[in-house]
Design an enzyme around this catalytic site. Structure first.
Site, PDB file in Angstrom:
ATOM      1  N   LYS A 280     -26.484  41.077  -3.640  1.00  0.00           N
ATOM      2  CA  LYS A 280     -26.713  41.518  -4.846  1.00  0.00           C
ATOM      3  C   LYS A 280     -25.902  40.877  -5.941  1.00  0.00           C
ATOM      4  O   LYS A 280     -24.958  40.709  -5.719  1.00  0.00           O
ATOM      5  CB  LYS A 280     -26.055  43.128  -4.778  1.00  0.00           C
ATOM      6  CG  LYS A 280     -26.323  43.941  -5.898  1.00  0.00           C
ATOM      7  CD  LYS A 280     -26.248  45.654  -5.335  1.00  0.00           C
ATOM      8  CE  LYS A 280     -26.626  46.474  -6.667  1.00  0.00           C
ATOM      9  NZ  LYS A 280     -26.406  47.673  -6.236  1.00  0.00           N
ATOM     10  N   GLU A 366     -28.606  64.734  -1.438  1.00  0.00           N
ATOM     11  CA  GLU A 366     -28.170  65.896  -2.246  1.00  0.00           C
ATOM     12  C   GLU A 366     -28.295  67.166  -1.552  1.00  0.00           C
ATOM     13  O   GLU A 366     -27.663  68.109  -2.001  1.00  0.00           O
ATOM     14  CB  GLU A 366     -29.188  65.727  -3.592  1.00  0.00           C
ATOM     15  CG  GLU A 366     -28.729  64.588  -4.666  1.00  0.00           C
ATOM     16  CD  GLU A 366     -29.586  63.306  -4.312  1.00  0.00           C
ATOM     17  OE1 GLU A 366     -29.519  62.413  -5.044  1.00  0.00           O
ATOM     18  OE2 GLU A 366     -30.279  63.254  -3.298  1.00  0.00           O
ATOM     19  N   ARG A 394     -33.268  67.473  -6.586  1.00  0.00           N
ATOM     20  CA  ARG A 394     -33.594  67.075  -5.326  1.00  0.00           C
ATOM     21  C   ARG A 394     -32.840  68.178  -3.860  1.00  0.00           C
ATOM     22  O   ARG A 394     -33.204  68.022  -2.878  1.00  0.00           O
ATOM     23  CB  ARG A 394     -33.010  65.468  -4.770  1.00  0.00           C
ATOM     24  CG  ARG A 394     -33.693  64.633  -5.600  1.00  0.00           C
ATOM     25  CD  ARG A 394     -32.948  63.253  -5.797  1.00  0.00           C
ATOM     26  NE  ARG A 394     -32.923  62.666  -4.467  1.00  0.00           N
ATOM     27  CZ  ARG A 394     -33.817  61.804  -4.036  1.00  0.00           C
ATOM     28  NH1 ARG A 394     -34.930  61.458  -4.720  1.00  0.00           N
ATOM     29  NH2 ARG A 394     -33.474  61.185  -2.915  1.00  0.00           N
TER      30      ARG A 394
END
Length: 628
Positions: A280, A366, A394
């Site tokens: 990344k 979640e 969610r």
């Protein structure tokens, strides 16, 4: 290469590795320069340059389908599909979306913004392909963070069972937004260090079939032998046990390694998972060195040193939330913070510095976070479920079934409530009032500034009659003086901020300054308008509503939330249910998904402005002469 001249990815078909390497360098430099101006998801995109180039070289988009999960890593894909010339408008009003967008390009076949959806979408596309009798490839690109989401695991289970021809590329950079957590993260860590074994399996089968006399007999057991090799060579066998052919780990920055494995994946029958390890932020040292997720998505920065360009101002609402929670937690050992992979954004990393054992990051989960909070509450703890408004969607069933139905003392701290700006329609926090207001036992509070926020949090922790939500916006506070001593606020009692006898504005949170400006304009025209801080969205201040009805004052409700089922609807329902007459107008977010742009621009678009507020009220009031 002038990237702005690219029209489609077909030119890549005949590119050599040397040309691809130069193009990768050009793309990285382009991204670093462009995103330094307006910000964006630079870390994820710098990490997938080679992967995206190889995908577009080996496959035929848009005939072959690419599904990007979460979608913030699709900038390179946008460049290769002819949108580089629009990058100055990225995440700007009426400009390029920061996520895949179907109406932007035929190459964007799946829209995302929330994580863990690509595998289910890909399964649907693969099923449709087979029903229609076509033969295009379906490729889902999912990060190791998004793979921890329950929905992704459900899809893996179904895909492995159905054995559809489908390619899953696991972009493994050991990060989502923040460092990843969970057992699956550790499985991937073992796989990264285990080395390749698919080629060894194939070599073993070839050798078995070559054994004189016995080769044919042994051929029937080749698959069993290969599976035995798998157990010997690889420390993690999760994906093969799920029914996938596993390829990898693949060096996500080695063009030959990528090509060899993706070409192999195209030939395999059934679902294939290609485990691609990437860095990344590759190519830009400040982003490469990021260990906390700060370079996942940024605002403007200085290219030469990576220093963020920050505007000075009051503390942000999330930082006030975290610091207040620390203050409360010092006195109340029951307080436990729970976050679904957003410790940095929610500022709970500040809380964790002092209370590491009482801050729980569950990953992108979640539903689990909501129900875990419910479990904590059953044991006398005071869980604080810190979640962005858009991500609370969610976990809705768990809020209904596990928290509200059991009437448990869970504080839901709803961050990014209201319009969030550049992240656009997938992230606007405008639905939570409507979907929470319908739930029995739920209390909803919304402060007008950071000082009121700290008192609301204290009030919510002291509240012992069930679930309570405190919603607050993204960005900095208003700069008001912060009280040194926390205090409890009355729930269901509103505050009159400005007296008036001609009309009443009922509003809360970020809309109060907007309403104040509208009142200034109307005062200059001779009107006296009352302004009410309706900071308790549920329950309403029924006593004040009755008083307003008795005074026969026109009412305007203003909310930075969806109108359907929102605060204004609650006011109308109250008057209807109690047989009271009132003239009510509502302003809020209309019945469509609000796209990206600055919050100010979006206010203008949907009419949440002082001018619009004044116009609506003036239409209900008789004309008056201007005061001298």
């Amino acid at each position: 290469m002038n990237l702005e001249e690219i029209q489609d990815p077909s030119f890549l078909k005949h590119y050599t590795n040397k040309q691809l390497e130069q193009l990768a360098t050009d793309i990285r430099q382009f991204l670093i320069e462009k995103l330094s101006v307006n910000g964006g998801h630079i870390g994820p995109n710098l990490g997938v340059v080679e992967l995206t180039l190889v995908l577009h070289q080996l496959f035929d988009s848009p005939r072959d389908k690419f599904l990007w999960d979460v979608g913030h890593q699709a900038y390179v894909h946008k460049i290769l599909t002819g949108r580089a010339s629009q990058f100055d408008t990225m995440r700007q009003y009426k400009g390029l979306c920061g996520f895949p967008k179907r109406n932007e390009s035929e190459h964007d076949v799946w829209e995302t913004g929330h994580s863990s959806t690509s595998l289910s979408g890909a399964m649907g596309m693969a099923t449709a392909r087979d029903l229609k009798g076509t033969d295009e490839s379906v490729v889902a690109i999912i990060g190791d963070g998004a793979l921890t989401g329950g929905m992704a695991l459900e899809a893996l289970n179904h895909i492995g069972h159905e054995q559809k021809n489908l390619i899953v590329i696991l972009n493994d950079n050991e990060m989502s937004i923040a460092p990843n957590v969970g057992a699956l993260h550790h499985i991937l860590g073992k796989l990264r260090t285990a080395g390749k074994y698919q080629r060894a399996k194939d070599d073993l089968e070839w050798l078995v079939r070559k054994i004189p006399a016995f080769g044919g007999k042994l051929a029937d057991t080749a698959e069993r032998l290969k599976d035995s090799l798998k157990y010997m060579v690889v420390s993690g066998i999760f994906f093969e046990e799920m029914g996938f052919t596993y390829l990898g780990p693949v060096d996500g920055h080695d063009l030959d390694d990528l090509k060899n494995n993706l070409n192999y994946a195209k030939k395999v029958s059934g679902p294939v998972l290609v485990h691609v390890v990437t860095k990344k932020g590759k190519g830009y040292k400040p982003a490469e060195d990021d260990a906390t997720g700060a370079w996942h998505g940024t605002g403007p920065y200085k290219i030469e040193n990576g220093e963020m360009v920050k505007k000075s101002g009051p503390p942000s609402y999330p930082s006030v939330f975290a610091n207040t929670l620390k203050t409360i937690a010092r006195e109340d050992e029951r307080v436990v913070a729970v976050t679904p992979a957003m410790p940095g954004g929610s500022k709970l990393d500040l809380f964790a510095q002092e209370f590491p054992e009482r801050m729980i990051d569950v990953g992108i989960a979640e539903q689990h976070a909501a129900t875990m909070s419910a479990g904590l509450a059953t044991q006398g703890m005071k869980p604080v479920f810190a979640v962005y408004s858009t991500f609370l969607q969610r976990g809705y069933d768990q809020v209904v079934h596990d928290i509200c139905r059991q009437n448990l003392n869970v504080l839901i701290a709803i961050d990014r409530a209201g319009l969030v700006g550049a992240d656009g329609e997938t992230h606007q926090g405008v639905f939570d009032i409507s979907f929470l207001r319908a739930l029995p036992n739920m209390v909803i509070l919304n402060p007008r500034n950071e000082n009121e926020l700290q008192h609301m949090l204290y009030t919510a922790i002291k509240y012992d009659d069930g679930p309570i939500a405190v919603r607050y916006p993204r960005g900095n506070g208003t700069g008001v003086k912060m009280d040194a001593q926390l205090k409890q606020l009355p729930i269901g009692k509103w505050e009159v901020l400005n007296e008036g006898t001609d009309a009443v504005i009922l509003t809360f949170g970020t809309m109060i300054p907007v309403a104040e400006k509208a009142i200034e304009n109307m005062t200059a025209q001779g009107y006296n308008v009352r302004l009410v801080n309706a900071n308790s969205v549920k329950p309403l201040d029924e006593e004040m509503l009755r008083t307003i009805a008795e005074e026969e004052l026109p009412i305007l409700t203003v909310e930075e939330a969806i109108l359907q089922g929102g605060f204004g609807s609650a006011v109308m329902e109250f008057y209807n249910d109690h047989g009271l007459q009132a003239s009510i107008k509502r302003l809020g977010v209309p019945d469509w998904f609000i796209e990206h742009g600055s919050v100010k621009e979006l206010y203008e678009e949907i009419g949440l402005t002082p001018e619009r507020i004044a116009d609506v009220l003036l239409s209900e009031l008789p004309q008056k002469k201007k005061r001298a």
